[in-house]
Design an enzyme around this catalytic site. Structure first.
Site, PDB file in Angstrom:
ATOM      1  N   THR A 276       0.715  -1.258   0.054  1.00 39.68           N
ATOM      2  CA  THR A 276       0.065   0.036   0.029  1.00 39.68           C
ATOM      3  C   THR A 276       0.869   1.210   0.156  1.00 39.68           C
ATOM      4  O   THR A 276       1.965   1.137   0.289  1.00 39.68           O
ATOM      5  CB  THR A 276      -1.052   0.033   1.123  1.00 39.68           C
ATOM      6  OG1 THR A 276      -0.239   0.342   2.559  1.00 39.68           O
ATOM      7  CG2 THR A 276      -1.726  -1.365   1.651  1.00 39.68           C
ATOM      8  N   CYS A 277       0.135   2.243  -0.395  1.00 36.77           N
ATOM      9  CA  CYS A 277       0.983   3.723  -0.397  1.00 36.77           C
ATOM     10  C   CYS A 277       2.192   3.729  -1.400  1.00 36.77           C
ATOM     11  O   CYS A 277       2.181   3.571  -2.406  1.00 36.77           O
ATOM     12  CB  CYS A 277       1.211   3.920   1.205  1.00 36.77           C
ATOM     13  SG  CYS A 277       1.641   5.735   1.412  1.00 36.77           S
ATOM     14  N   VAL A 278       3.237   3.998  -0.590  1.00 41.41           N
ATOM     15  CA  VAL A 278       4.680   4.174  -1.383  1.00 41.41           C
ATOM     16  C   VAL A 278       5.330   2.949  -1.515  1.00 41.41           C
ATOM     17  O   VAL A 278       6.365   2.754  -1.981  1.00 41.41           O
ATOM     18  CB  VAL A 278       5.217   5.346  -0.527  1.00 41.41           C
ATOM     19  CG1 VAL A 278       5.945   5.030   0.667  1.00 41.41           C
ATOM     20  CG2 VAL A 278       6.656   5.733  -1.512  1.00 41.41           C
ATOM     21  N   PRO A 280       4.889   0.213  -2.923  1.00 38.72           N
ATOM     22  CA  PRO A 280       4.939  -0.628  -4.161  1.00 38.72           C
ATOM     23  C   PRO A 280       6.357  -0.072  -4.891  1.00 38.72           C
ATOM     24  O   PRO A 280       6.505  -1.093  -5.892  1.00 38.72           O
ATOM     25  CB  PRO A 280       3.590   0.018  -5.124  1.00 38.72           C
ATOM     26  CG  PRO A 280       2.553   0.258  -3.907  1.00 38.72           C
ATOM     27  CD  PRO A 280       3.521   0.603  -2.830  1.00 38.72           C
ATOM     28  N   THR A 331      -2.461  -0.715  -3.682  1.00 34.37           N
ATOM     29  CA  THR A 331      -3.599   0.500  -3.588  1.00 34.37           C
ATOM     30  C   THR A 331      -3.053   1.719  -3.255  1.00 34.37           C
ATOM     31  O   THR A 331      -1.850   1.650  -2.329  1.00 34.37           O
ATOM     32  CB  THR A 331      -4.592   0.039  -2.672  1.00 34.37           C
ATOM     33  OG1 THR A 331      -5.586   1.054  -2.606  1.00 34.37           O
ATOM     34  CG2 THR A 331      -4.002  -0.067  -1.219  1.00 34.37           C
TER      35      THR A 331
END
Length: 362
Positions: A276-278, A280, A331
């Site tokens: 999630t968030c950064v 990835p 996401t």
């Protein structure tokens, strides 16, 4: 409710398949004649329990009347049974103790039936089925196990707390056994979350992660990927400071060795990965060509993903990006300026998608 609780507890302890209960001397095929609701003839314990269920669910406010009905049973025609069950107290405060005695005695002294009953409603078969079979019931399916990788506690120097808790909530809701892990290393820095300025403190990532995990966190080096069905990484600056160096080195960053090992093992075994968030950006670096999302608002991070040979797929905060070939689900979460409930919804979709990609056990 108390009757059902105690009956169910005793039921599993004694594995009763069904038994004869109370009979009335004027009508041997009937269980009770003084209940206010009409009764059909039936001879088994599970059907009496069914009757109690129906009365309790339909007339919860009349539980005193139900109790008085039970204590007015005219005669218990079971040899040795009357000496065990003392249904004499007429005060509602003693209902629970009477139920313990009643259910224990019923289930310990009344023999199993030899017939097969078929008239139980479907909604009660899980608790009160009396089906007799030579084949034992199949064991329940084992719970899926998911590892959650934390990187500290707090958005500016560790795991984003809202995202981490949302992941754990959705995993719990799906009936999954979740375990938290974190690297046992020093944090890159410590940020004052009120002022946003760095502090002179030195903190440990594992120790800080224990705040989110309520103390139940293990060193990342101890994670056995064969034991877990999937792995999920919440975001926060800890993902790009403590799990990797993206925050300071950009697209040429390095990844913490235990994180590299774990991600490669999950990927090579066909097990899904959620980020999630950064977070990835770690997958984008480690698996060139993968499709991930870091949202559409941070062009620098999205551009870095593309420069690493992967693809940033902008999606709304409450949606997900699924790369089926790599089994990687992402996401945007707090990469997008959005209300918490929307972020929670997006993480819920990520969790459900990750679980749907778990390979079936042989």
């Amino acid at each position: 409710v108390s009757i059902l609780i105690h009956l169910r507890k005793q039921w599993y302890q004694r594995r009763v398949r069904g038994c004869s209960l109370f009979t009335n001397k004027d009508n041997p095929s009937s269980t009770f004649t003084d209940l206010s609701l009409p009764l059909r003839p039936f001879p088994s314990l599970h059907t009496t329990t069914q009757r109690i269920t129906a009365i309790t669910m339909a007339s919860f406010r009349n539980s005193v009347r139900l109790y008085s009905t039970l204590v007015r049973v005219p005669k218990i025609k079971k040899q040795g049974f009357s000496s065990l069950v003392q249904v004499q107290s007429r005060t509602f405060s003693s209902l629970s103790n009477t139920n313990v005695c009643l259910s224990s005695a019923i289930l310990s002294r009344i023999p199993l039936p030899t017939h097969k009953t078929t008239f139980l409603p479907k909604m009660h078969t899980r608790l009160y089925s009396t089906e007799t079979s030579s084949n034992p019931a199949p064991p329940p399916a084992p719970k899926k196990k998911v590892a959650v990788i934390l990187s500290g506690s707090g958005v500016y120097d560790g795991s984003e707390i809202h995202e981490s808790v949302s992941i754990l909530i959705h995993l719990s809701k799906e009936g999954v056994e979740a375990k938290c892990f974190a690297p046992d290393i020093a944090q890159k820095d410590v940020i004052n979350h009120i002022t946003g300025k760095p502090s002179e403190e030195i903190r440990n990532v594992l120790v800080e992660s224990a705040r989110i995990a309520r103390g139940k966190v293990r060193p990342l080096s101890q994670l056995n990927t064969e034991t877990y069905d999937a792995v999920i990484f919440p975001g926060g600056y800890g993902a790009v400071k403590n799990l990797s160096t993206f925050a300071t080195e950009g697209e040429d960053f390095s990844i913490q060795p235990d994180v590299v090992k774990i991600l490669k093992e999950f990927n090579s075994n066909g097990k899904p990965i959620g980020l999630t968030c950064v977070a990835p950006v770690i997958a984008a670096k480690l698996f060139p060509g993968v499709k991930v999302t870091v949202g559409a608002e941070d062009l620098d991070v999205g551009g870095a993903v593309n420069k690493m040979g992967s693809t940033n797929v902008p999606v709304p905060v409450d949606e997900i990006c699924v790369d089926d070939s790599h089994k990687i689900v992402t996401t945007p979460a707090y990469m997008v300026n959005a209300p918490l409930h929307k972020i929670h919804e997006g993480i819920g979709k990520l969790v459900r998608s990750v679980l749907s990609l778990v390979p079936k056990r042989s």
